[in-house]
Design a protein around this motif. Structure first.
Motif, PDB file in Angstrom:
ATOM      1  N   TYR A 106       0.842  -1.188   0.000  1.00 15.18           N
ATOM      2  CA  TYR A 106       0.000   0.000   0.000  1.00 15.18           C
ATOM      3  C   TYR A 106       0.885   1.248   0.000  1.00 15.18           C
ATOM      4  N   ARG A 107       0.508   2.243  -0.808  1.00 16.74           N
ATOM      5  CA  ARG A 107       1.290   3.484  -0.885  1.00 16.74           C
ATOM      6  C   ARG A 107       0.991   4.371   0.311  1.00 16.74           C
ATOM      7  N   ARG A 108       2.054   4.872   0.915  1.00 19.07           N
ATOM      8  CA  ARG A 108       1.960   5.925   1.930  1.00 19.07           C
ATOM      9  C   ARG A 108       3.008   6.967   1.580  1.00 19.07           C
ATOM     10  N   ASP A 109       2.522   8.094   1.108  1.00 18.65           N
ATOM     11  CA  ASP A 109       3.408   9.161   0.656  1.00 18.65           C
ATOM     12  C   ASP A 109       4.413   8.596  -0.357  1.00 18.65           C
ATOM     13  N   GLY A 110       5.721   8.659  -0.069  1.00 19.37           N
ATOM     14  CA  GLY A 110       6.732   8.222  -1.022  1.00 19.37           C
ATOM     15  C   GLY A 110       7.244   6.815  -0.817  1.00 19.37           C
ATOM     16  N   GLU A 111       6.518   5.997  -0.067  1.00 14.01           N
ATOM     17  CA  GLU A 111       6.965   4.625   0.168  1.00 14.01           C
ATOM     18  C   GLU A 111       5.785   3.659   0.103  1.00 14.01           C
ATOM     19  N   LEU A 112       6.131   2.390   0.109  1.00 15.85           N
ATOM     20  CA  LEU A 112       5.123   1.332   0.121  1.00 15.85           C
ATOM     21  C   LEU A 112       5.210   0.569   1.436  1.00 15.85           C
ATOM     22  N   LEU A 113       4.062   0.255   2.000  1.00 22.18           N
ATOM     23  CA  LEU A 113       3.966  -0.542   3.220  1.00 22.18           C
ATOM     24  C   LEU A 113       3.526  -1.941   2.833  1.00 22.18           C
ATOM     25  N   GLY A 114       4.254  -2.950   3.267  1.00 23.24           N
ATOM     26  CA  GLY A 114       3.955  -4.327   2.883  1.00 23.24           C
ATOM     27  C   GLY A 114       3.179  -5.079   3.939  1.00 23.24           C
ATOM     28  N   ASN A 115       2.179  -5.815   3.481  1.00 22.92           N
ATOM     29  CA  ASN A 115       1.384  -6.673   4.354  1.00 22.92           C
ATOM     30  C   ASN A 115       1.301  -8.076   3.770  1.00 22.92           C
ATOM     31  N   ARG A 116       1.407  -9.051   4.620  1.00 28.55           N
ATOM     32  CA  ARG A 116       1.021 -10.430   4.310  1.00 28.55           C
ATOM     33  C   ARG A 116      -0.321 -10.559   4.991  1.00 28.55           C
ATOM     34  N   ARG A 137       9.241  -0.198   1.511  1.00 26.35           N
ATOM     35  CA  ARG A 137      10.174  -0.093   0.391  1.00 26.35           C
ATOM     36  C   ARG A 137       9.828   1.172  -0.383  1.00 26.35           C
ATOM     37  N   PRO A 138      10.817   1.710  -1.084  1.00 24.01           N
ATOM     38  CA  PRO A 138      10.540   2.945  -1.823  1.00 24.01           C
ATOM     39  C   PRO A 138       9.676   2.651  -3.057  1.00 24.01           C
ATOM     40  N   ILE A 139       8.971   3.665  -3.478  1.00 23.38           N
ATOM     41  CA  ILE A 139       8.207   3.564  -4.726  1.00 23.38           C
ATOM     42  C   ILE A 139       9.191   3.734  -5.876  1.00 23.38           C
ATOM     43  N   VAL A 140       9.167   2.817  -6.803  1.00 22.01           N
ATOM     44  CA  VAL A 140      10.036   2.878  -7.959  1.00 22.01           C
ATOM     45  C   VAL A 140       9.191   3.276  -9.170  1.00 22.01           C
ATOM     46  N   LEU A 141       9.497   4.414  -9.732  1.00 25.07           N
ATOM     47  CA  LEU A 141       8.755   4.881 -10.913  1.00 25.07           C
ATOM     48  C   LEU A 141       9.397   4.307 -12.169  1.00 25.07           C
TER      49      LEU A 141
END
Length: 142
Positions: A106-116, A137-141
């Motif tokens: 899930y995106r939060r501002d400039g990063e991604l939050l991972g969930n299992r 992890r960072p968002i990679v464009l």
């Protein structure tokens, strides 16, 4: 025992069935119970909730028409140490998952939050999204 600042209280249609579901299937521990009021306070890994089967119409705080499923439109997110083990335990108990186990970012501002994560549905239609944190992890464009 510390009580969290927010503890949802869920109306249930059959107290014994719901208590068994949360305690025996989902691994919530019984903190305390008022059997005469059909009420229980439950906890799992710091997540707390209360269940209650309405008994006294003057003490039932329903804003809409009473009826099942009580859980219409509710989705609770609950962090657990091992979502995979809990999903396997639930499946072994013969409970089908509303949303199968997945990895989701899930995106939060400039990063991604991972969930299992996975979603189980309780007997009254409440959706319970159990997840284990996978970090960020960072968002990679591209």
């Amino acid at each position: 025992m510390k009580i969290n600042p927010l503890v949802p209280e869920l109306y249930v249609s059959d107290f014994d069935r719901s208590l068994a579901f949360y305690r025996d299937r989902l691994g919530f521990g019984l903190v305390y119970m008022r059997a005469e009021e059909r009420f229980a306070f439950l906890e799992r890994e710091g997540a707390q909730l209360m269940i209650e089967q309405p008994q006294d119409p003057s003490r039932t705080w329903l804003k809409g028409e009473e009826g099942c499923p009580y859980g219409r439109g509710i989705n609770f997110q609950i962090r657990v140490d091992d979502a995979d083990a809990l999903a396997a335990s639930i499946a072994a108990a013969g409970i089908s998952l509303f949303l199968p186990l997945e990895e989701k970012w899930y995106r939060r501002d400039g990063e991604l939050l991972g969930n299992r994560q996975f979603v189980a549905e309780d007997p009254d239609g409440y959706l319970l999204r159990f997840y284990s944190d996978l970090g960020t992890r960072p968002i990679v464009l591209t």
